[in-house]
Design an enzyme around this catalytic site. Structure first.
Site, mmCIF file in Angstrom:
data_model
loop_
_atom_site.group_PDB
_atom_site.id
_atom_site.type_symbol
_atom_site.label_atom_id
_atom_site.label_comp_id
_atom_site.label_asym_id
_atom_site.label_seq_id
_atom_site.Cartn_x
_atom_site.Cartn_y
_atom_site.Cartn_z
ATOM 1 N N ASP A 34 53.901 43.775 16.009
ATOM 2 C CA ASP A 34 55.075 44.410 16.611
ATOM 3 C C ASP A 34 55.154 45.897 16.262
ATOM 4 O O ASP A 34 54.667 46.329 15.216
ATOM 5 C CB ASP A 34 56.332 43.670 16.114
ATOM 6 C CG ASP A 34 57.528 43.932 17.012
ATOM 7 O OD1 ASP A 34 57.363 44.525 18.094
ATOM 8 O OD2 ASP A 34 58.645 43.535 16.624
ATOM 9 N N HIS A 51 50.055 50.408 22.556
ATOM 10 C CA HIS A 51 49.275 49.164 22.559
ATOM 11 C C HIS A 51 47.792 49.461 22.298
ATOM 12 O O HIS A 51 47.113 48.707 21.620
ATOM 13 C CB HIS A 51 49.432 48.430 23.891
ATOM 14 C CG HIS A 51 50.854 47.964 24.140
ATOM 15 N ND1 HIS A 51 51.568 47.250 23.203
ATOM 16 C CD2 HIS A 51 51.684 48.125 25.205
ATOM 17 C CE1 HIS A 51 52.773 46.976 23.687
ATOM 18 N NE2 HIS A 51 52.871 47.501 24.894
ATOM 19 N N LEU A 145 35.222 33.394 10.745
ATOM 20 C CA LEU A 145 36.641 33.423 11.103
ATOM 21 C C LEU A 145 36.894 32.901 12.523
ATOM 22 O O LEU A 145 36.162 33.241 13.455
ATOM 23 C CB LEU A 145 37.114 34.887 11.027
ATOM 24 C CG LEU A 145 38.526 35.191 11.498
ATOM 25 C CD1 LEU A 145 39.538 34.819 10.418
ATOM 26 C CD2 LEU A 145 38.671 36.667 11.855
HETATM 27 C C1 FPP Z 1 54.682 44.234 20.423
HETATM 28 O O1 FPP Z 1 55.025 45.592 20.364
HETATM 29 C C2 FPP Z 1 53.308 44.105 20.924
HETATM 30 C C3 FPP Z 1 52.968 43.421 22.038
HETATM 31 C C4 FPP Z 1 53.946 42.745 22.907
HETATM 32 C C5 FPP Z 1 51.566 43.365 22.495
HETATM 33 C C6 FPP Z 1 50.493 43.333 21.445
HETATM 34 C C7 FPP Z 1 49.216 43.620 22.076
HETATM 35 C C8 FPP Z 1 48.231 44.412 21.600
HETATM 36 C C9 FPP Z 1 48.289 45.029 20.264
HETATM 37 C C10 FPP Z 1 47.027 44.754 22.412
HETATM 38 C C11 FPP Z 1 46.486 43.773 23.418
HETATM 39 C C12 FPP Z 1 45.888 42.564 22.838
HETATM 40 C C13 FPP Z 1 44.578 42.296 22.587
HETATM 41 C C14 FPP Z 1 44.240 40.983 22.036
HETATM 42 C C15 FPP Z 1 43.481 43.253 22.779
HETATM 43 P P1 FPP Z 1 56.240 46.110 21.257
HETATM 44 O O2 FPP Z 1 55.676 46.624 22.531
HETATM 45 O O3 FPP Z 1 57.249 45.032 21.421
HETATM 46 O O4 FPP Z 1 56.776 47.268 20.358
HETATM 47 P P2 FPP Z 1 58.302 47.771 20.253
HETATM 48 O O5 FPP Z 1 59.116 46.602 19.765
HETATM 49 O O6 FPP Z 1 58.211 48.870 19.234
HETATM 50 O O7 FPP Z 1 58.692 48.241 21.616
#
Ligand code: FPP
Length: 255
Positions: A34, A51, A145
């Site tokens: 997150d 991201h 893993l």
């Molecule tokens: C949460 O941060 C993150 C996500 C919903 C997506 C996580 C995905 C990745 C890190 C990359 C894609 C995945 C792979 C496997 C390559 P948020 O957007 O909710 O952050 P915020 O709460 O600060 O807005």
């Protein structure tokens, strides 16, 4: 065997010397990745770049978990609720997933990693499904893993799916009512025979589970941090594991 980690970071939650007991590494670590959006906002960047930076953290943490001998790493990459985000952001996430699988496949495979997914991936764009299936088929016999990418994953959905599967097996007389135990129920989860997560990490300052591994987290230890996922690194992972090693896990029993 103990491994001494010396950290010399300014970071206020990081002490200088950290003792990691290599014999008590959690078998299963799960992470709610997150804070990508907030990381981007702080830098006046589009959310997609948050991201993208988050993918760099995935690379580091997967490598480190494999090095430490963690058996399972489950990453919450896209929840059933994330479909409510703007289409542009969803597209960016799906593209990052495909890029990650293409760019990292050789190295992950060479390092004996199994690339698995949990969640209802049938709803993902075709290109994502093709890359995921291909990565799993080619790595399923690896011995290192197991990387579980939680995609279109929702804990409640997983429980409902398990109930549907169990009902079918009951109707088809593959199982009887008396055979339905907690152990059997666990096997119908997307995580199947995998052990429950020992440690669940959530960065970014939020203190909730957000529909992640609801069934499996009954006795997990939690580790929270204010650091946004793109800033999370090997040192934070080590800190979380050291903290975990100090916990007294009683599973409801008395010592
Ligand atoms: C949460 O941060 C993150 C996500 C919903 C997506 C996580 C995905 C990745 C890190 C990359 C894609 C995945 C792979 C496997 C390559 P948020 O957007 O909710 O952050 P915020 O709460 O600060 O807005």
């Amino acid at each position: 065997m103990k491994k001494l980690f010396a950290f010399f970071k300014k970071d206020k939650n990081i002490s200088t010397n950290i003792d990691l007991d290599m014999k008590r590494i959690p078998a299963h670590i799960a992470i709610i990745m997150d804070g990508n959006g907030r990381w981007a906002k702080q830098r006046n960047l589009p959310r997609a770049l948050g991201h993208k930076a988050g993918v760099e953290t995935i690379r580091k943490i997967v490598k480190e978990c494999n090095k430490l001998g963690v058996k399972y790493l489950t990453l919450y990459a896209f929840s059933t609720e994330n479909w409510n985000r703007p289409m542009q952001e969803i597209d960016a996430l799906m593209k990052l997933l495909v890029e990650y699988l293409k760019n990292e496949f050789e190295e992950l495979n060479a390092n004996d990693v199994v690339i698995n997914s949990i969640g209802n991936i049938s709803k993902l764009p075709r290109i994502c499904r093709v890359e995921l299936d291909n990565a799993y088929e080619k790595t399923k016999n690896n011995k290192g893993l197991v990387l579980n990418l939680a995609l279109n994953y929702g804990g409640r959905n997983e429980i409902v799916d398990a109930v549907k599967e169990i009902s079918l097996d009951l109707i088809n007389k593959k199982i009887s009512k008396d055979e339905i135990t907690e152990e059997l129920f666990s096997k119908y989860m997307y995580t199947g025979e995998m052990p429950d997560p020992d440690l669940i990490i959530r960065p970014s300052g939020e203190l909730r589970l957000s529909n992640f591994l609801l069934w499996q987290s009954a006795y997990s230890e939690f580790w929270f941090s204010d650091i946004n996922w793109p800033d999370f690194n090997e040192k934070h992972l080590t800190l979380a594991i050291v903290d975990y090693q100090k916990r007294d896990r009683r599973f409801g029993k008395v010592k």
